[in-house]
Scaffold this motif. Structure first.
Motif, PDB file in Angstrom:
ATOM      1  N   LEU A 171      48.009  39.881  37.231  1.00  0.00           N
ATOM      2  CA  LEU A 171      48.534  41.263  37.047  1.00  0.00           C
ATOM      3  C   LEU A 171      48.984  41.218  35.811  1.00  0.00           C
ATOM      4  CD1 LEU A 171      49.899  42.198  40.431  1.00  0.00           C
ATOM      5  CD2 LEU A 171      47.854  43.242  39.534  1.00  0.00           C
ATOM      6  N   ASN A 172      49.700  40.178  35.302  1.00  0.00           N
ATOM      7  CA  ASN A 172      50.304  40.127  34.024  1.00  0.00           C
ATOM      8  C   ASN A 172      49.436  39.268  32.856  1.00  0.00           C
ATOM      9  OD1 ASN A 172      52.700  41.759  34.637  1.00  0.00           O
ATOM     10  ND2 ASN A 172      53.545  40.026  35.691  1.00  0.00           N
ATOM     11  N   GLY A 173      48.116  39.031  33.321  1.00  0.00           N
ATOM     12  CA  GLY A 173      47.140  38.288  32.584  1.00  0.00           C
ATOM     13  C   GLY A 173      47.836  36.976  32.113  1.00  0.00           C
ATOM     14  N   PHE A 174      48.197  36.441  33.026  1.00  0.00           N
ATOM     15  CA  PHE A 174      48.720  34.956  32.939  1.00  0.00           C
ATOM     16  C   PHE A 174      47.429  33.968  32.410  1.00  0.00           C
ATOM     17  CE2 PHE A 174      52.696  33.067  34.667  1.00  0.00           C
ATOM     18  CZ  PHE A 174      53.361  34.185  34.627  1.00  0.00           C
ATOM     19  N   PHE A 175      46.537  33.957  33.020  1.00  0.00           N
ATOM     20  CA  PHE A 175      45.395  32.949  32.722  1.00  0.00           C
ATOM     21  C   PHE A 175      44.077  34.178  32.014  1.00  0.00           C
ATOM     22  CE2 PHE A 175      47.823  30.581  35.389  1.00  0.00           C
ATOM     23  CZ  PHE A 175      48.307  29.405  34.667  1.00  0.00           C
ATOM     24  N   ALA A 176      43.911  35.178  32.675  1.00  0.00           N
ATOM     25  CA  ALA A 176      42.943  36.122  32.337  1.00  0.00           C
ATOM     26  C   ALA A 176      43.007  37.502  32.737  1.00  0.00           C
ATOM     27  CB  ALA A 176      41.546  35.674  33.210  1.00  0.00           C
ATOM     28  N   PRO A 177      42.603  38.331  31.735  1.00  0.00           N
ATOM     29  CA  PRO A 177      42.637  39.728  32.153  1.00  0.00           C
ATOM     30  C   PRO A 177      42.385  40.143  33.827  1.00  0.00           C
ATOM     31  CG  PRO A 177      41.324  39.603  30.333  1.00  0.00           C
ATOM     32  CD  PRO A 177      41.512  38.312  30.922  1.00  0.00           C
ATOM     33  N   LEU A 178      43.345  41.102  34.440  1.00  0.00           N
ATOM     34  CA  LEU A 178      43.055  41.379  35.606  1.00  0.00           C
ATOM     35  C   LEU A 178      41.430  41.830  36.079  1.00  0.00           C
ATOM     36  CD1 LEU A 178      44.285  41.674  38.584  1.00  0.00           C
ATOM     37  CD2 LEU A 178      45.045  44.153  38.003  1.00  0.00           C
ATOM     38  N   SER A 179      41.047  42.647  35.174  1.00  0.00           N
ATOM     39  CA  SER A 179      39.501  42.907  35.457  1.00  0.00           C
ATOM     40  C   SER A 179      38.746  41.799  35.397  1.00  0.00           C
ATOM     41  CB  SER A 179      38.851  44.019  34.498  1.00  0.00           C
ATOM     42  OG  SER A 179      39.290  43.305  33.196  1.00  0.00           O
ATOM     43  N   GLN A 180      38.794  40.907  34.514  1.00  0.00           N
ATOM     44  CA  GLN A 180      38.016  39.785  34.627  1.00  0.00           C
ATOM     45  C   GLN A 180      38.268  38.822  35.932  1.00  0.00           C
ATOM     46  OE1 GLN A 180      37.848  37.339  31.123  1.00  0.00           O
ATOM     47  NE2 GLN A 180      37.462  39.059  29.944  1.00  0.00           N
ATOM     48  N   ALA A 181      39.685  38.740  36.445  1.00  0.00           N
ATOM     49  CA  ALA A 181      39.909  37.975  37.419  1.00  0.00           C
ATOM     50  C   ALA A 181      39.235  38.460  38.978  1.00  0.00           C
ATOM     51  CB  ALA A 181      41.227  38.054  37.552  1.00  0.00           C
ATOM     52  N   VAL A 182      39.396  39.911  39.228  1.00  0.00           N
ATOM     53  CA  VAL A 182      38.998  40.511  40.290  1.00  0.00           C
ATOM     54  C   VAL A 182      37.304  40.217  40.448  1.00  0.00           C
ATOM     55  CG1 VAL A 182      38.418  42.631  41.494  1.00  0.00           C
ATOM     56  CG2 VAL A 182      40.815  42.063  40.121  1.00  0.00           C
ATOM     57  N   ILE A 183      36.883  40.456  39.080  1.00  0.00           N
ATOM     58  CA  ILE A 183      35.138  40.143  39.190  1.00  0.00           C
ATOM     59  C   ILE A 183      34.897  38.707  39.380  1.00  0.00           C
ATOM     60  CG2 ILE A 183      32.913  40.416  37.826  1.00  0.00           C
ATOM     61  CD1 ILE A 183      34.442  42.730  36.504  1.00  0.00           C
ATOM     62  N   GLY A 184      35.631  37.995  38.539  1.00  0.00           N
ATOM     63  CA  GLY A 184      35.518  36.466  38.931  1.00  0.00           C
ATOM     64  C   GLY A 184      35.780  35.910  40.280  1.00  0.00           C
ATOM     65  N   ALA A 185      36.815  36.671  41.024  1.00  0.00           N
ATOM     66  CA  ALA A 185      36.661  36.095  42.572  1.00  0.00           C
ATOM     67  C   ALA A 185      35.475  36.426  43.323  1.00  0.00           C
ATOM     68  CB  ALA A 185      37.953  36.590  43.041  1.00  0.00           C
ATOM     69  N   ALA A 186      35.152  37.822  43.141  1.00  0.00           N
ATOM     70  CA  ALA A 186      33.867  38.307  43.841  1.00  0.00           C
ATOM     71  C   ALA A 186      32.638  37.489  43.227  1.00  0.00           C
ATOM     72  CB  ALA A 186      33.555  40.017  43.512  1.00  0.00           C
ATOM     73  N   ALA A 187      32.465  37.292  42.034  1.00  0.00           N
ATOM     74  CA  ALA A 187      31.349  36.432  41.580  1.00  0.00           C
ATOM     75  C   ALA A 187      31.242  35.037  41.921  1.00  0.00           C
ATOM     76  CB  ALA A 187      31.228  36.681  39.869  1.00  0.00           C
ATOM     77  N   GLY A 188      32.452  34.611  41.805  1.00  0.00           N
ATOM     78  CA  GLY A 188      32.515  33.112  42.192  1.00  0.00           C
ATOM     79  C   GLY A 188      32.092  32.820  43.902  1.00  0.00           C
ATOM     80  N   TYR A 189      32.534  33.713  44.478  1.00  0.00           N
ATOM     81  CA  TYR A 189      31.887  33.866  45.973  1.00  0.00           C
ATOM     82  C   TYR A 189      30.397  33.777  45.960  1.00  0.00           C
ATOM     83  CZ  TYR A 189      32.189  34.156  51.046  1.00  0.00           C
ATOM     84  OH  TYR A 189      31.956  34.088  52.344  1.00  0.00           O
ATOM     85  N   LEU A 190      30.093  35.099  45.468  1.00  0.00           N
ATOM     86  CA  LEU A 190      28.535  35.519  45.646  1.00  0.00           C
ATOM     87  C   LEU A 190      27.550  34.675  45.139  1.00  0.00           C
ATOM     88  CD1 LEU A 190      29.118  39.444  45.115  1.00  0.00           C
ATOM     89  CD2 LEU A 190      28.557  38.168  47.223  1.00  0.00           C
TER      90      LEU A 190
END
Length: 283
Positions: A171-190
């Motif tokens: 949410l504060n971009g600690f390691f990645a922008p939030l948009s990339q993190a949300v897509i990353g979570a979905a893509a990593g699973y799929l």
């Protein structure tokens, strides 16, 4: 100068303190690695007995804190001074003080590994909240990797909290922008789910577990979707090399599966700790 000011001002002191902290956490991780699969199995058996309308089994309740640490062979409680990370194992020459039976190398290796990872995180991030987050990630990945290696089980108790924590931190971009993190979570699973489905359609067999999907989703949530191709390449490459080596040496027989989770976890730790050239990251 207070301890906080000292750690913030002295990288060497921070690394040393984190290394000692990691050794102590490693001792607890050994408990998690040993007991969490048993606790889950006990819970599943209890649920099955309820469904089958069978009486509940009576016995000692197992948790991560109770009963106190005991010998894995004879059940004798371990005195605190004989439970010092790594040092106790070395002084006792890898044998239990109570019954003299061998104690697995896993115990000092996990403790030493946690200490080294904590020191590396301190060196990489310095004093601050990023260090605290990194420690949570590497400790949890270490426990998950060893559990998966031993049991081919990746507990949701470890992967799902880590997934949500990654999204919250970003949410504060600690390691990645939030948009990339949300897509990353979905893509990593799929991505791994798609491989699983395709493999099953072609062979009629299950090539990996659902825990692997969730673990890659964790790394996507922490590092964002651009990191996923390189993470998959590192995990797959390492898994292939180790798998071939174990086949050739006879440690992995034909028809026996090798867990993929430890290699996903190792790729995540390397991505966290090593500077990755920008050319290897998707734009």
């Amino acid at each position: 100068m207070g301890i906080v000011e000292l750690l913030a001002a002295s990288p060497a002191a921070l690394v040393a303190v984190c290394a000692l902290f990691g050794l102590m956490v490693g001792s607890f991780l050994n408990v998690v690695i040993l007991r969490l699969p048993r606790m889950l199995e006990n819970a599943w058996q209890s649920e099955a007995r309820v469904v089958l309308e069978m009486p509940a089994e009576q016995g000692e309740r197992l948790s991560l804190i109770r009963p106190a640490s005991r010998c894995p062979h004879c059940g004798t409680p371990i005195a605190p001074w004989r439970n010092i990370p790594v040092l106790s194992w070395l002084l006792l020459r890898g044998r239990a003080a109570c019954c003299g039976k061998p104690v697995s190398m896993q115990y000092p290796l996990v403790e030493a590994g946690a200490g080294l990872l904590a020191a590396a995180c301190a060196w990489r991030f310095g004093f601050g909240w990023e260090l605290a987050a990194a420690l949570v990630l590497v400790f949890t990945l270490l426990a998950a990797a060893v559990i998966d290696w031993n049991t081919q089980l990746l507990p949701d108790n470890l992967t799902l909290p880590l997934l949500w924590l990654g999204l919250l931190l970003n949410l504060n971009g600690f390691f990645a922008p939030l948009s990339q993190a949300v897509i990353g979570a979905a893509a990593g699973y799929l991505v791994l789910w798609s491989v699983f489905v395709l493999f099953k359609l072609v062979t009629g067999k299950e090539g990996m577990g659902y825990g692997d999907f969730k673990l890659l989703a964790v790394l996507g949530a922490w590092f964002g979707w651009p990191a996923l191709p390189m993470l998959l390449l590192m995990a797959s490459g390492a898994g292939a090399v180790v798998g071939i080596g174990m086949r050739v040496s006879g440690q992995l027989g034909a028809g026996h599966a090798m867990p993929f989770g430890p290699f996903i976890a190792a790729a995540g730790v390397l991505w966290l700790l090593l500077p990755i050239p920008p050319a290897l990251v998707m734009p």
